[in-house]
Design a protein around this motif. Structure first.
Motif, PDB file in Angstrom:
ATOM      1  N   PRO A  98      54.058  22.783  80.485  1.00 21.51           N
ATOM      2  CA  PRO A  98      53.050  23.677  81.075  1.00 21.51           C
ATOM      3  C   PRO A  98      52.807  23.445  82.565  1.00 21.51           C
ATOM      4  O   PRO A  98      52.405  24.352  83.273  1.00 21.51           O
ATOM      5  CB  PRO A  98      51.785  23.389  80.268  1.00 21.51           C
ATOM      6  N   GLU A  99      53.049  22.230  83.049  1.00 22.06           N
ATOM      7  CA  GLU A  99      52.865  21.962  84.472  1.00 22.06           C
ATOM      8  C   GLU A  99      54.040  22.472  85.301  1.00 22.06           C
ATOM      9  O   GLU A  99      53.944  22.596  86.521  1.00 22.06           O
ATOM     10  CB  GLU A  99      52.698  20.455  84.738  1.00 22.06           C
ATOM     11  N   GLY A 100      55.174  22.695  84.671  1.00 22.43           N
ATOM     12  CA  GLY A 100      56.353  23.177  85.381  1.00 22.43           C
ATOM     13  C   GLY A 100      56.962  22.152  86.324  1.00 22.43           C
ATOM     14  O   GLY A 100      57.523  22.510  87.351  1.00 22.43           O
ATOM     15  N   ILE A 101      56.846  20.888  85.967  1.00 19.39           N
ATOM     16  CA  ILE A 101      57.395  19.826  86.814  1.00 19.39           C
ATOM     17  C   ILE A 101      58.759  19.408  86.270  1.00 19.39           C
ATOM     18  O   ILE A 101      58.916  19.148  85.084  1.00 19.39           O
ATOM     19  CB  ILE A 101      56.452  18.605  86.852  1.00 19.39           C
ATOM     20  N   ALA A 102      59.742  19.367  87.162  1.00 20.53           N
ATOM     21  CA  ALA A 102      61.091  18.928  86.789  1.00 20.53           C
ATOM     22  C   ALA A 102      61.489  17.764  87.685  1.00 20.53           C
ATOM     23  O   ALA A 102      61.166  17.751  88.875  1.00 20.53           O
ATOM     24  CB  ALA A 102      62.085  20.068  86.936  1.00 20.53           C
ATOM     25  N   TYR A 103      62.167  16.799  87.094  1.00 25.35           N
ATOM     26  CA  TYR A 103      62.669  15.655  87.848  1.00 25.35           C
ATOM     27  C   TYR A 103      64.174  15.796  87.984  1.00 25.35           C
ATOM     28  O   TYR A 103      64.886  15.945  86.999  1.00 25.35           O
ATOM     29  CB  TYR A 103      62.338  14.348  87.125  1.00 25.35           C
TER      30      TYR A 103
END
Length: 197
Positions: A98-103
């Motif tokens: 849901p935060e849309g964070i990708a590493y």
């Protein structure tokens, strides 16, 4: 530590390797993505692992892939935080993210994968450092057969997918803890194939 090559000289594998050398004499680097730019990526590392596992590193030069494998594992010991090796990218939110964070790995980052481990396990590249560690373990076994090697307790204690090797129910008893350490030490000595004492 070298695993015996039971199938290396079988006619089927020998003929397949000879045919492969004729069809693709330049096995590595042709049409591959930039393996140096992307961590644990590219077909070269996969092909090198296959060559190493089959015991044919004498037929194909996999020196570059062995060096990359060693450097990748060495890199693990150098980082202090995940942000040392990745950049954070924002993506559209999803139900599972849901935060849309990708590493994403930094360009030209070194990080080990299963293929790196496979290469190192099936070549002689680890023999000198392994021999040193085997000698340390061997020298730390006392006259009662108890291994008193130094170890990181957090790495051995507990049990999980990626770490831990605790066999005893608890380590409140020093004897139980030493039993686990001794078992692991003897297992390493046995499987190293480097015991000369």
């Amino acid at each position: 530590m070298r695993i015996p090559r039971l199938y290396k000289d079988t006619p089927v594998l020998k003929n397949a390797i000879e045919a492969f050398k004729i069809i693709s004499p330049k096995l590595f680097g042709e049409g591959d993505i930039d393996c140096n730019r992307y961590a644990a990526a590219g077909s070269d590392i996969i092909k090198a692992a296959c060559v190493a596992r089959a015991g044919y590193e004498d037929a194909f030069d996999i020196t570059k892939e062995i060096t990359t494998s060693l450097e990748s594992f060495r890199r693990v010991t150098e980082i202090k935080s995940v942000t040392d090796i990745v950049k954070i990218r924002k993506r559209p939110p999803e139900r599972i993210n849901p935060e849309g964070i990708a590493y994403v790995f930094n360009d030209y980052e070194k990080w080990p994968c299963w293929y790196h481990l496979d290469i190192l396990a099936h070549t002689n590249s680890l023999v000198p450092p392994l021999k040193k560690e085997v000698d340390i373990i061997y020298d730390s076994i006392d006259e009662q057969g108890i291994c008193r090697a130094n170890y990181v307790e957090k790495a051995l204690k507990g049990m999980g997918c990626y770490g831990g090797g605790q066999l005893e129910v608890d380590w409140r008893s020093r004897t139980r803890k030493l039993c686990d350490v001794t078992y692991r030490g003897l297992l390493i000595l046995y499987h190293s194939g480097l015991l000369t004492h």
